[in-house]
Design a protein around this motif. Structure first.
Motif, PDB file in Angstrom:
ATOM      1  N   THR A 105     -40.315  -4.321  -9.465  1.00  0.00           N
ATOM      2  CA  THR A 105     -39.883  -3.283  -8.743  1.00  0.00           C
ATOM      3  C   THR A 105     -40.837  -1.911  -9.687  1.00  0.00           C
ATOM      4  O   THR A 105     -41.697  -1.060  -9.440  1.00  0.00           O
ATOM      5  CB  THR A 105     -39.124  -2.436  -7.912  1.00  0.00           C
ATOM      6  OG1 THR A 105     -38.378  -4.113  -6.914  1.00  0.00           O
ATOM      7  CG2 THR A 105     -39.231  -1.638  -6.954  1.00  0.00           C
ATOM      8  N   THR A 108     -44.533  -2.190 -11.134  1.00  0.00           N
ATOM      9  CA  THR A 108     -45.605  -1.705 -10.022  1.00  0.00           C
ATOM     10  C   THR A 108     -45.447  -0.696  -9.805  1.00  0.00           C
ATOM     11  O   THR A 108     -46.884   0.083  -9.580  1.00  0.00           O
ATOM     12  CB  THR A 108     -45.063  -2.784  -8.743  1.00  0.00           C
ATOM     13  OG1 THR A 108     -44.897  -4.416  -9.070  1.00  0.00           O
ATOM     14  CG2 THR A 108     -45.869  -2.923  -7.984  1.00  0.00           C
ATOM     15  N   HIS A 173     -48.868  -6.938  -5.460  1.00  0.00           N
ATOM     16  CA  HIS A 173     -48.468  -5.457  -5.096  1.00  0.00           C
ATOM     17  C   HIS A 173     -49.415  -4.112  -5.814  1.00  0.00           C
ATOM     18  O   HIS A 173     -49.883  -3.437  -4.913  1.00  0.00           O
ATOM     19  CB  HIS A 173     -47.025  -4.853  -5.618  1.00  0.00           C
ATOM     20  CG  HIS A 173     -46.220  -5.728  -5.411  1.00  0.00           C
ATOM     21  ND1 HIS A 173     -45.892  -5.660  -3.512  1.00  0.00           N
ATOM     22  CD2 HIS A 173     -45.237  -6.672  -5.372  1.00  0.00           C
ATOM     23  CE1 HIS A 173     -44.633  -6.575  -2.685  1.00  0.00           C
ATOM     24  NE2 HIS A 173     -44.383  -7.450  -4.027  1.00  0.00           N
ATOM     25  N   VAL A 234     -42.197  -1.980  -2.202  1.00  0.00           N
ATOM     26  CA  VAL A 234     -41.719  -3.203  -3.184  1.00  0.00           C
ATOM     27  C   VAL A 234     -40.384  -4.120  -3.120  1.00  0.00           C
ATOM     28  O   VAL A 234     -40.164  -5.074  -3.398  1.00  0.00           O
ATOM     29  CB  VAL A 234     -42.128  -2.619  -4.545  1.00  0.00           C
ATOM     30  CG1 VAL A 234     -42.281  -3.750  -5.932  1.00  0.00           C
ATOM     31  CG2 VAL A 234     -43.858  -2.734  -4.736  1.00  0.00           C
ATOM     32  N   ASP A 237     -39.782  -6.194   0.160  1.00  0.00           N
ATOM     33  CA  ASP A 237     -40.547  -6.927   0.152  1.00  0.00           C
ATOM     34  C   ASP A 237     -40.277  -7.847   0.168  1.00  0.00           C
ATOM     35  O   ASP A 237     -39.016  -8.717  -0.850  1.00  0.00           O
ATOM     36  CB  ASP A 237     -41.565  -7.125  -1.032  1.00  0.00           C
ATOM     37  CG  ASP A 237     -42.710  -8.255  -0.676  1.00  0.00           C
ATOM     38  OD1 ASP A 237     -43.320  -7.655   0.685  1.00  0.00           O
ATOM     39  OD2 ASP A 237     -42.957  -9.459  -1.485  1.00  0.00           O
TER      40      ASP A 237
END
Length: 302
Positions: A105, A108, A173, A234, A237
């Protein structure tokens, strides 16, 4: 003079000019309206928090107690609460999946914000061939569903050797987060007064310095809003994790999904794991709440 002045004055015929007088009911509504709205919002907020409270209670009771009683009985039996479920959870594979989620996360979010901010500045304030066409392509990518790219990207990852790895999940992502990020930031950067940029150019500032010292600081509200949205997307997800992350690199969502096969016997793991997954997003939101509100309100008032 007196006659002319008297004739020039409009005849009111006993009716007062200006706004009409308001009745007693209107005044009462105005006085009570604000308080009533606040009460309604508080009630709705508390009602929305009921499932979260129930999840917290379930995560702090044993499986036997949860199967025998509803979570609301905790108000009469507070001695049933325990932190044993969280101790067992941290001693399982959940800890590794928690760190995997952070490793997916955070990079990203940082990459999406950095790349999108620079691209948005270029689309908003730099003149280059194909700028409008490029922005139209970015807008068109917003409607491309993720599902149609799963198989081609999986084949590409398999050939490049990054299938099942954390960098592969991060790249996916980033690729699908950039179109919305560029679109959002570009529309915000366009609203920055051009006089600020012209003054910086007259002082000899380069485009990179203008972006770093003028545009990026002024765009903090929109950037914070984008960061919160991207982080939550994210973090929560599961589709991409199921396809592109193997068992050694699985995030929390995939780990909790794997525990659903034995839902009747491990509700303690599911409830405590689900509540643990709420902590970091809440910290993220409250840390950037002020910028988030500014970003959501940006552009609403001209």
């Amino acid at each position: 003079m007196t006659t002319t002045t008297a004739a020039a004055r409009p005849k009111t015929s006993g009716v007062e000019s200006g706004a009409p007088r308001r009745g007693v009911i209107s005044k009462i509504v105005d006085r009570v309206g604000g308080g009533a709205v606040q009460v309604i919002m508080v009630v709705l907020g508390l009602f929305w928090l009921v499932p979260t409270l129930g999840l917290l209670v379930v995560s702090m009771r044993t499986t036997q107690v949860n199967n025998a009683e509803g979570w609301w009985t905790v108000f009469t039996k507070p001695a049933e609460l325990t932190i044993r479920n969280y101790q067992n959870l941290l001693g399982s594979g959940f800890t590794g999946s928690f760190w995997n989620t952070i490793l997916i996360t955070v990079p990203t979010t940082v990459l999406v914000i950095g790349i999108a901010a620079m691209a948005a500045y270029a689309f908003a304030w730099m003149d280059f061939p194909g700028r409008d066409l490029g922005f139209l392509i970015v807008v068109g990518l917003l409607i491309v569903p993720i599902q149609i790219a799963l198989i081609p990207i999986a084949v590409l990852y398999g050939g490049s050797g990054i299938f099942g790895s954390i960098p592969g999940v991060v790249l996916f992502h980033v690729a699908f987060g950039l179109p919305f990020a560029i679109f959002l930031l570009r529309n915000f950067f366009v609203g920055i007064p051009s006089s600020l940029l012209e003054a910086a150019r007259m002082d000899g500032a380069s485009e990179w310095k203008i972006f770093a010292t003028v545009v990026f600081p002024l765009g903090k509200p929109a950037i914070a809003s984008l960061g919160i949205f991207q982080f939550l997307w994210v973090w929560n997800d599961m589709l991409i994790a199921l396809v592109f992350a193997d068992s050694g690199n699985q995030p929390m969502t995939k780990y909790l999904q794997s525990q659903m096969r034995q839902f009747g016997s491990n509700v303690d793991i599911l409830s405590s794991g689900a509540f643990m997954s709420l902590i970091v997003p809440l910290i993220m939101f409250f840390a950037f709440q002020r910028y988030f509100v500014q970003g959501m309100m940006a552009g609403s008032v001209k």
